[in-house]
Write an enzyme that holds these catalytic residues in place. Structure first.
Site, mmCIF file in Angstrom:
data_model
loop_
_atom_site.group_PDB
_atom_site.id
_atom_site.type_symbol
_atom_site.label_atom_id
_atom_site.label_comp_id
_atom_site.label_asym_id
_atom_site.label_seq_id
_atom_site.Cartn_x
_atom_site.Cartn_y
_atom_site.Cartn_z
ATOM 1 N N GLY A 29 -67.677 4.288 -17.466
ATOM 2 C CA GLY A 29 -66.275 4.779 -17.332
ATOM 3 C C GLY A 29 -65.583 4.322 -16.046
ATOM 4 O O GLY A 29 -66.210 3.760 -15.142
ATOM 5 N N ASP A 142 -61.936 15.082 -9.575
ATOM 6 C CA ASP A 142 -61.389 15.502 -10.864
ATOM 7 C C ASP A 142 -61.336 16.986 -11.176
ATOM 8 O O ASP A 142 -61.833 17.827 -10.444
ATOM 9 C CB ASP A 142 -62.084 14.729 -11.980
ATOM 10 N N ASP A 509 -41.388 34.637 22.608
ATOM 11 C CA ASP A 509 -40.543 34.677 21.414
ATOM 12 C C ASP A 509 -40.959 35.902 20.579
ATOM 13 O O ASP A 509 -42.072 36.418 20.737
ATOM 14 C CB ASP A 509 -40.755 33.369 20.641
HETATM 15 C C1 GDG Z 1 -59.495 9.311 -17.071
HETATM 16 C C2 GDG Z 1 -57.989 9.541 -17.212
HETATM 17 C C3 GDG Z 1 -57.618 7.538 -15.793
HETATM 18 C C4 GDG Z 1 -63.647 2.798 -23.322
HETATM 19 N N1 GDG Z 1 -64.273 2.566 -24.483
HETATM 20 C C5 GDG Z 1 -65.395 1.903 -24.190
HETATM 21 C C6 GDG Z 1 -65.462 1.704 -22.829
HETATM 22 N N2 GDG Z 1 -64.362 2.277 -22.306
HETATM 23 C C7 GDG Z 1 -64.031 2.314 -20.870
HETATM 24 C C8 GDG Z 1 -62.812 1.476 -20.593
HETATM 25 C C9 GDG Z 1 -62.240 2.171 -19.353
HETATM 26 C C10 GDG Z 1 -62.669 3.617 -19.521
HETATM 27 O O1 GDG Z 1 -63.700 3.632 -20.497
HETATM 28 C C11 GDG Z 1 -61.516 4.486 -20.028
HETATM 29 O O2 GDG Z 1 -60.665 4.724 -18.980
HETATM 30 P P1 GDG Z 1 -59.154 5.235 -19.177
HETATM 31 O O3 GDG Z 1 -58.489 5.172 -17.876
HETATM 32 O O4 GDG Z 1 -58.480 4.379 -20.179
HETATM 33 O O5 GDG Z 1 -59.225 6.708 -19.773
HETATM 34 P P2 GDG Z 1 -60.058 8.103 -19.538
HETATM 35 O O6 GDG Z 1 -61.463 7.977 -19.991
HETATM 36 O O7 GDG Z 1 -59.284 9.143 -20.248
HETATM 37 O O8 GDG Z 1 -60.070 8.354 -17.959
HETATM 38 C C12 GDG Z 1 -57.262 8.213 -17.105
HETATM 39 C C13 GDG Z 1 -59.116 7.487 -15.581
HETATM 40 O O9 GDG Z 1 -59.707 8.765 -15.741
HETATM 41 C C14 GDG Z 1 -59.469 6.961 -14.198
HETATM 42 O O10 GDG Z 1 -58.874 7.723 -13.196
HETATM 43 O O11 GDG Z 1 -57.109 6.221 -15.842
HETATM 44 O O12 GDG Z 1 -55.876 8.426 -17.177
HETATM 45 O O13 GDG Z 1 -57.679 10.170 -18.453
HETATM 46 O O14 GDG Z 1 -62.808 1.668 -18.196
HETATM 47 O O15 GDG Z 1 -63.208 0.164 -20.370
HETATM 48 N N3 GDG Z 1 -66.458 1.035 -22.232
HETATM 49 C C15 GDG Z 1 -67.440 0.551 -23.028
HETATM 50 N N4 GDG Z 1 -67.447 0.751 -24.348
HETATM 51 C C16 GDG Z 1 -66.459 1.394 -24.972
HETATM 52 O O16 GDG Z 1 -66.488 1.558 -26.195
HETATM 53 N N5 GDG Z 1 -68.425 -0.129 -22.475
#
Ligand code: GDG
Length: 735
Positions: A29, A142, A509
């Site tokens: 993530g 978070d 004061d």
């Molecule tokens: C929270 C906030 C904020 C997704 N599917 C697969 C996969 N991923 C990876 C992506 C990306 C990450 O997961 C998702 O990040 P996002 O930012 O799009 O969304 P959230 O998970 O909701 O994250 C968000 C984030 O925190 C950071 O502060 O941007 O707004 O909601 O990196 O690449 N990775 C793999 N397989 C998948 O099927 N390997």
């Protein structure tokens, strides 16, 4: 050696029990990759839940888990199934997540999940405290850990704590609906630095703090009891190089080396004679991501522009998430149905409009999808940042590809070269898909060059370093003020000088120094504690005690007229020496009242909670009880209105703490205090006050005077105490 402690709900590792042994794989993530550079420093530990509940572990397995984690500098917080239910699925994902994303109708307020949330934050605090040594820096991540900063601060007041929120912070109107809103804000404010993805989230947070807690805010600094907490925005970046390099490698692969998914995509494109274009969507399956809307908008697009049927396809990857929460199960059903319905409606023998994957894919398949898609369609209803948008652009090695991005994502703020859409406007989405599919290559390259340049520069490492640097300077700022804080040795030094001196004068004061502010000025009457202190000081040999205030003469006469201390009121307009009558310190008139008072009254009529105070030679407009933002706005308008009116008159505007005062110019606490010094050769001069008006006094009194500010605010005084209790503590040393 000092270290950094990173804390998040989950550790950046996935653990699996296989034949009584533990297997670890790194998590993928955004948070995990983002923090890698901080964590890879030698002296860093990561604290979080391992993903295995206490029920799944016996003592032997626990040891194995701990050993496995230790190799990755990780420490686990032991949590039970019940903890996870209440804390993670319950309060975090059934209350905070929907509410912070403006899905108020999904937010459940349940006492038992809140209790578990508190308990689990406490469990995190215990593990952190066991591993914390002096000089360490703590970085908490978070919405699952909003209470943790304060829980750590209570036990270790001097530790340096940073907090970053990865999701939006909602507007005050939404946040205020939470029953435990005060506890959550106070919990977060345990940090020295609070980071958000965007300025909007930052501003919403500041507004909630101001309205709910009433704390003083100066630009992006909040005064929290005896400290300053700094608020700032740090838009999170991605590991640009990782995605870019992986895409380069991907493009160099021979047909045989390609993944199964890539070969499947290639086969279809070949059959369709490269006529068909792919539109990509990737998200966790979450209602905030607008997946159902996206499907409906895509359906509408195929209806509105039938010429694209058979020539474009939506590739949708929805990663399973939080499937224990009922809303997510409902959403899964809704999406399954919609995909079936749209495919059923439009499919042809050689073409189905949607390829739908409900699973997580390995990283290399993610790269397959990013590189193969002509368009990315990301339509969250709300999203803190959205890293997928950034990863898609980073993977476009030849800079060809079009990003359609919801304006409700944090990323939209920085990615203005993308095609920005409102996720609720199907007409706009359908038209934008057409524009994207038909966009000339030169334009794609132009837009993506600008985007890539920015993503490359402000990458995740820079993001983490900026945050840590800012935390470092926040701490240094507060250290600077600690140097001026009155500690025991300064107190003893002042008391010794006091005792040695032959002629002593003390300027004290009243409001904010001797007594706290009250909602109405007339309610801040002196208590016995005030009289006891002043009587004690007055009883010291050769000591002139002067109560110096902006208050009106009549009130001070009523409260202190029977005492022998010297009284100066209305910022230096009136003086009452021991056993004498009041006398004017300056030649003053108040004929100007009749033109200014009606203006103040008209502001009061339009500003609920404000009031006009009429003193003998000045008029004050108080806005302490006004909604903070309205109060500030009205005060600014009032100032410019009055400035215009008093031009060419001998009047000036004085800005106090939640009060605007108009008075004859040249009258100030500073001027009157200086006058008092001409009477004798004083060898001990002391002044204390909390307000902006006291700054005049600090500025005009000589350098050798002891000048003390009450509270942590900008001041020219060389010393400060934190609060009224400390004023008493200091002054009682003078006997
Ligand atoms: C929270 C906030 C904020 C997704 N599917 C697969 C996969 N991923 C990876 C992506 C990306 C990450 O997961 C998702 O990040 P996002 O930012 O799009 O969304 P959230 O998970 O909701 O994250 C968000 C984030 O925190 C950071 O502060 O941007 O707004 O909601 O990196 O690449 N990775 C793999 N397989 C998948 O099927 N390997």
């Amino acid at each position: 050696m000092s270290k950094t402690i990173i804390i998040s709900n989950r550790l950046p590792l996935q653990l699996q029990i296989l034949d009584n042994t533990i297997e670890t794989t790194p998590s993928v993530g955004g948070l995990a990759t983002g923090m890698k550079s901080v964590h890879s420093e030698k002296e860093s530990v990561w604290i979080g839940w391992s993903g295995l509940t206490e029920e799944q572990l016996d003592p032997e397995l626990t040891n194995k888990v701990n050993d496995a984690l230790k190799k990755h500098q990780c420490i686990s917080v032991p949590l039970t199934e019940n903890d996870i239910d209440g804390f993670y699925y319950g309060f975090s994902n059934n209350t905070l997540w929907p509410l912070f994303h403006y899905f108020m109708e999904y937010a459940k307020f349940e006492k038992n999940t809140w209790e578990t949330y508190k308990l689990v934050n406490q469990k995190f605090a215990e593990v952190v405290l066991e591993n914390l040594t002096d000089g360490d820096t703590v970085w908490i991540h978070d919405y699952q850990l909003l209470l943790l900063p304060q829980l750590i601060r209570q036990q270790r007041p001097n530790v340096s704590i940073g907090f970053f929120l990865h999701i939006p912070f909602p507007s005050y109107e939404v946040f205020r609906t939470l029953p435990c809103r005060e506890e959550l804000l106070k919990g977060m404010l345990g940090a020295n630095l609070l980071g958000f993805h965007t300025y909007d989230y930052e501003r919403h947070f500041l507004s909630s703090v101001e309205r709910i807690l009433g704390y003083e805010i100066n630009f992006n600094n909040i005064t929290v009891e005896n400290r300053i907490a700094k608020i700032d925005s740090f838009p999170m970046g991605i590991d640009f190089k990782k995605f870019h390099d992986a895409a380069i490698l991907h493009n160099q692969k021979s047909i045989k080396e390609r993944t199964e998914i890539q070969q499947g995509i290639d086969k279809h494109l070949k059959e369709e004679q490269n006529q068909s274009k792919l539109i990509l969507s990737i998200d966790r399956l979450d209602y905030t991501k607008g997946i159902a809307n996206r499907l409906r908008a895509f359906e509408y697009f195929l209806e509105k522009y039938p010429e694209f049927r058979g020539k474009t396809r939506l590739v949708m990857l929805a990663v399973p998430s939080r499937s224990n929460v009922p809303q997510y199960q409902l959403l899964k059903n809704e999406i399954d149905q919609l995909v079936g319905q749209i495919n059923g409606k439009f499919a042809e023998v050689n073409w189905t409009p949607i390829w739908y994957f409900y699973r997580s894919m390995p990283f290399e398949n993610l790269i397959d999808l990013y590189t193969s898609s002509e368009v990315a369609l990301l339509t969250p209803i709300r999203d803190g940042m959205n890293l997928v948008a950034k990863e898609y652009i980073a993977s476009k090695v030849n800079k060809k590809g079009v990003l359609i991005l919801s304006e409700m994502t944090g990323a939209a703020n920085e990615m203005s070269e993308a095609l920005i859409i409102n996720p609720n406007n199907f007409e706009e989405i359908a038209d934008t898909i057409k524009i994207a599919l038909e966009m000339p290559e030169e334009e794609q390259i132009k837009r993506n060059s600008a985007l890539q340049k920015r993503l490359k520069r402000y990458n995740v490492e820079k993001w983490a370093n900026d945050f840590m640097d800012s935390l470092g300077t926040t701490i240094n700022d507060s250290e600077q003020s600690t140097q001026k804080k009155i500690n025991d040795s300064v107190k003893t030094e002042m008391a010794t000088k006091f005792l040695q001196a032959k002629n002593k004068i003390m300027f004290l004061d009243y409001d904010g120094t001797m007594v706290p502010f009250a909602k109405l000025p007339e309610n801040a009457k002196p208590t016995q504690r005030v009289f006891d202190l002043l009587d004690m000081l007055h009883a010291q040999e050769n000591t002139k005690v002067i109560l110096i205030t902006g208050r009106d003469r009549d009130t001070i006469q009523e409260w202190f007229g029977h005492k022998e201390y010297t009284l100066i009121t209305e910022h230096g307009a009136w003086l009452k020496e021991t056993n004498k009558d009041w006398e004017l310190m300056e030649r003053l008139d108040n004929q100007w009242f009749e033109s200014i008072a009606p203006v103040l009254e008209s502001f009061t009529d339009r500003t609920p909670g404000s009031l006009v105070e009429e003193k003998r030679y000045s008029l004050a407009w108080h806005f302490r009880n006004v909604d903070p933002e309205l109060g500030k706005k009205r005060a600014n308008t009032l100032k410019s209105t009055i400035q215009h009116l008093i031009a060419n008159h001998n009047l000036e505007i004085l800005e106090g703490d939640k009060v605007i005062e108009i008075k004859v110019s040249g009258v100030s606490k500073g001027k009157s205090a200086s006058k008092m010094l001409t009477e004798k050769d004083y060898d001990f001069i002391f002044a204390i006050g909390d307000d902006w008006t006291d700054e005049h006094m600090f500025k005009e009194l000589p350098n050798e005077a002891f000048k003390v500010k009450v509270g942590i605010k900008k001041t020219v005084a060389p010393y400060y105490v934190e609060d009224i209790d400390q004023v008493y503590d200091l002054l009682t040393a003078f006997k």
